[in-house]
Design an enzyme around this catalytic site. Structure first.
Site, short mmCIF file in Angstrom:
data_model
loop_
_atom_site.label_atom_id
_atom_site.label_comp_id
_atom_site.label_asym_id
_atom_site.label_seq_id
_atom_site.Cartn_x
_atom_site.Cartn_y
_atom_site.Cartn_z
N HIS A 64 0.85 -1.21 0.00
CA HIS A 64 0.00 0.00 0.00
C HIS A 64 0.87 1.25 0.00
O HIS A 64 1.55 1.54 0.99
CB HIS A 64 -0.91 0.00 1.23
CG HIS A 64 -1.91 1.11 1.22
ND1 HIS A 64 -3.26 0.88 1.10
CD2 HIS A 64 -1.77 2.46 1.29
CE1 HIS A 64 -3.91 2.04 1.11
NE2 HIS A 64 -3.01 3.02 1.23
N HIS A 66 1.46 5.47 -2.00
CA HIS A 66 0.95 6.57 -2.85
C HIS A 66 2.14 7.20 -3.56
O HIS A 66 2.76 8.14 -3.06
CB HIS A 66 0.21 7.61 -2.00
CG HIS A 66 -1.04 7.08 -1.40
ND1 HIS A 66 -2.29 7.28 -1.96
CD2 HIS A 66 -1.24 6.31 -0.30
CE1 HIS A 66 -3.21 6.68 -1.22
NE2 HIS A 66 -2.60 6.07 -0.20
N GLN A 159 -9.70 9.66 -4.52
CA GLN A 159 -9.33 10.28 -3.24
C GLN A 159 -10.43 11.16 -2.64
O GLN A 159 -10.64 11.18 -1.44
CB GLN A 159 -8.06 11.13 -3.43
CG GLN A 159 -7.66 12.01 -2.26
CD GLN A 159 -7.03 11.24 -1.12
OE1 GLN A 159 -5.89 10.84 -1.18
NE2 GLN A 159 -7.81 11.02 -0.05
N HIS A 217 -9.30 1.86 0.34
CA HIS A 217 -9.13 2.48 1.64
C HIS A 217 -10.48 2.30 2.34
O HIS A 217 -11.51 2.73 1.82
CB HIS A 217 -8.86 3.97 1.48
CG HIS A 217 -7.48 4.30 1.00
ND1 HIS A 217 -7.03 3.96 -0.24
CD2 HIS A 217 -6.45 4.95 1.61
CE1 HIS A 217 -5.78 4.38 -0.38
NE2 HIS A 217 -5.40 4.97 0.72
N GLU A 220 -10.96 4.08 7.33
CA GLU A 220 -9.75 4.71 7.87
C GLU A 220 -10.18 5.86 8.77
O GLU A 220 -10.11 7.03 8.39
CB GLU A 220 -8.81 5.20 6.76
CG GLU A 220 -7.47 5.70 7.32
CD GLU A 220 -6.54 6.28 6.27
OE1 GLU A 220 -6.93 6.33 5.08
OE2 GLU A 220 -5.42 6.69 6.65
N ASP A 316 2.51 3.21 2.89
CA ASP A 316 1.46 4.20 2.65
C ASP A 316 2.03 5.52 2.14
O ASP A 316 1.68 5.97 1.05
CB ASP A 316 0.60 4.41 3.91
CG ASP A 316 -0.78 4.99 3.59
OD1 ASP A 316 -1.06 5.25 2.42
OD2 ASP A 316 -1.56 5.20 4.54
N TRP A 322 0.76 13.77 4.09
CA TRP A 322 0.29 13.08 5.29
C TRP A 322 1.41 12.68 6.24
O TRP A 322 1.19 12.42 7.40
CB TRP A 322 -0.50 11.82 4.88
CG TRP A 322 -1.74 12.15 4.14
CD1 TRP A 322 -2.97 12.41 4.66
CD2 TRP A 322 -1.88 12.28 2.71
NE1 TRP A 322 -3.87 12.69 3.66
CE2 TRP A 322 -3.23 12.61 2.46
CE3 TRP A 322 -1.01 12.14 1.62
CZ2 TRP A 322 -3.72 12.83 1.16
CZ3 TRP A 322 -1.49 12.35 0.33
CH2 TRP A 322 -2.83 12.69 0.11
FE FE2 Z 1 -3.35 5.12 1.53
#
Ligand code: FE2
Length: 434
Positions: A64, A66, A159, A217, A220, A316, A322
């Site tokens: 996982h 991005h 997203q 996702h 979360e 991730d 993030w």
């Molecule tokens: Fe993610």
């Protein structure tokens, strides 16, 4: 090294504890291991890698990630609150400023880090909530470019919400038409629980129609009432998608009522939905609204494993809206997962190593993964004697092998000492007892 030359890896320790092992790679595949490899005459022109007793593992796999956002930290500003929602808002500010070239350049730089760290397969979500599909085009080009040395799988990720974001479903279909491999989703970000459940239904039916895997996702949040994994498991069974569906994050399970969790765990196992936890991000983003005591936020990893669910860990994020940390080190991910889930037993430590190797490979459905005759000659040589020691030390990647060729090397970790009556140098490994 020449990619087509035979490769002999000598005196390796394998994750199952076998020592002094020889591995012979021919034409990019593992031709023999152990006594069978030792009995064969060395092929002409063979390259030689002396493992010196260190641990030879199948390569790391990140289930996982991005890649479209990575290495963008600080653009156009940093995430002041550190929350998931400000990260999503910040990504929204950055999107109009992105160019295809900049996305590709950062993604390729990250892939360099990954290979150096023995990370040879990544499933990356790619945001499709941009009518230009810049990130999709950039990452499809990156996927083609890195294919000789890294398996990159792309997930079409809405997203801003499949139903909440105008045009997201059409964009997602366009991304799939362009060659994106997996269908993503984000049901907890839709406007209501009902809309979230509806998005799961639409996306699973799309996956069934197109014959594609799903990786959402899912839940979360810290909301104990978030129920989208239940819906995902239901549609997986209803549509016969068993083994092709992944629920990523599932952090709400951390906060769920224990009775409900005891009902949910067998439902997930029954549907053969894979689960991906993202320990570094979960501990960073979850529990942000808590006063003390603060929840950890990661899903119920040991309980899922005990129920027979395949659980992998993902990185991730690395240096993005993030998360401002990270360096493609899946051992750091495993170590954080181990701590968060308190998986300190010998079995637990092995399970955390598996979560960034074999279990993650199962999520991606990687053919020929693993140190077995006939499999792909992909491996990482770690400066450790056991998987547990590799996690403890975030071990150096002494050599990385792809298709029977050494594609990266790293110097051993050591330090010089100037202490009276003590050795002149030190390393941090210890021989296992016995
Ligand atoms: Fe993610």
């Amino acid at each position: 090294m020449n990619a087509t030359a035979p490769l002999v890896i000598d005196n390796a320790t394998l994750p199952d504890g076998r020592r002094g092992m020889r591995v012979l790679a021919l034409d990019g595949r593992i031709a023999a291991i152990g006594p069978a490899a030792a009995a064969q005459p060395l092929p002409a022109g063979a390259q030689w890698l002396d493992a010196q007793g260190w641990l030879l593992s199948p390569p790391f796999v990140d289930a996982h990630f991005h890649l479209d956002a990575t290495l963008s930290h600080g653009l156009p500003r940093v995430n002041a609150s550190g929350t998931l929602l400000e990260g999503i808002a910040l990504w929204g500010e950055l999107k109009p400023l992105l160019t295809e070239e900049a996305i590709a350049e950062r993604a390729l730089a990250y892939c360099d880090w990954a290979v150096a760290r023995g990370l040879l397969a990544i499933r990356s979500h790619v945001d499709i909530c941009d009518d230009r599909l810049l990130a999709v085009r950039a990452l499809l080009a990156v996927k083609r470019q890195v294919a000789p040395y890294l398996d990159l799988q792309l997930v079409a990720f809405p997203q801003d919400g499949l139903l909440r974001s105008p045009g997201a479903l059409a964009n997602l279909q366009r991304a799939l038409d362009l060659g994106v491999d997996v269908i993503g989703g984000i049901p907890h970000f839709e406007r209501t629980q009902a809309e979230g459940a509806e998005s799961v239904r639409i996306l699973c039916e799309l996956a069934a129609a197109r014959g594609l895997p799903v990786d959402m996702h899912c839940d979360e949040s810290d909301d104990p009432q978030s129920r989208h994994i239940e819906t995902l498991a239901f549609h997986t069974q209803r549509l016969g998608l068993q083994g092709r569906v992944t629920g990523s994050h599932l952090t709400s399970m951390h906060s769920m009522d224990n009775y409900y969790a005891s009902k949910l765990l067998p439902l997930i196992a029954e549907s053969q939905v894979h689960v991906v936890a993202n320990p570094l991000i979960n501990i960073t983003l979850q529990g942000r609204h808590d006063h003390y005591p603060k929840r950890r936020g990661m899903t119920r990893v040991p309980e899922l494993l005990a129920a027979g669910v395949n659980v992998a860990f993902g990185h991730d994020c690395v240096m993005d809206p993030w998360y401002s940390f990270g360096s493609a080190c899946m051992l750091e991910v495993a170590a954080m997962g181990l701590h968060l889930a308190q998986m300190t037993s010998s079995l637990g430590q092995r399970q955390c190593f598996d979560a960034v190797t074999v279990n993650a490979a199962r999520v991606l459905g990687l053919p020929g993964y693993g140190l077995a005759v006939g499999g792909r000659a992909d491996a990482v040589l770690l400066q450790a004697r056991t998987p547990e020691e590799a996690i403890r030390l975030r071990a150096q990647r002494l050599a990385v092998v792809r298709g029977g060729a050494v594609v990266a090397r790293m110097a051993p970790a050591t330090a010089e000492l100037a202490l009276p009556g003590r050795p002149a140098s030190v390393d941090f490994t210890r021989q296992p007892p016995g």
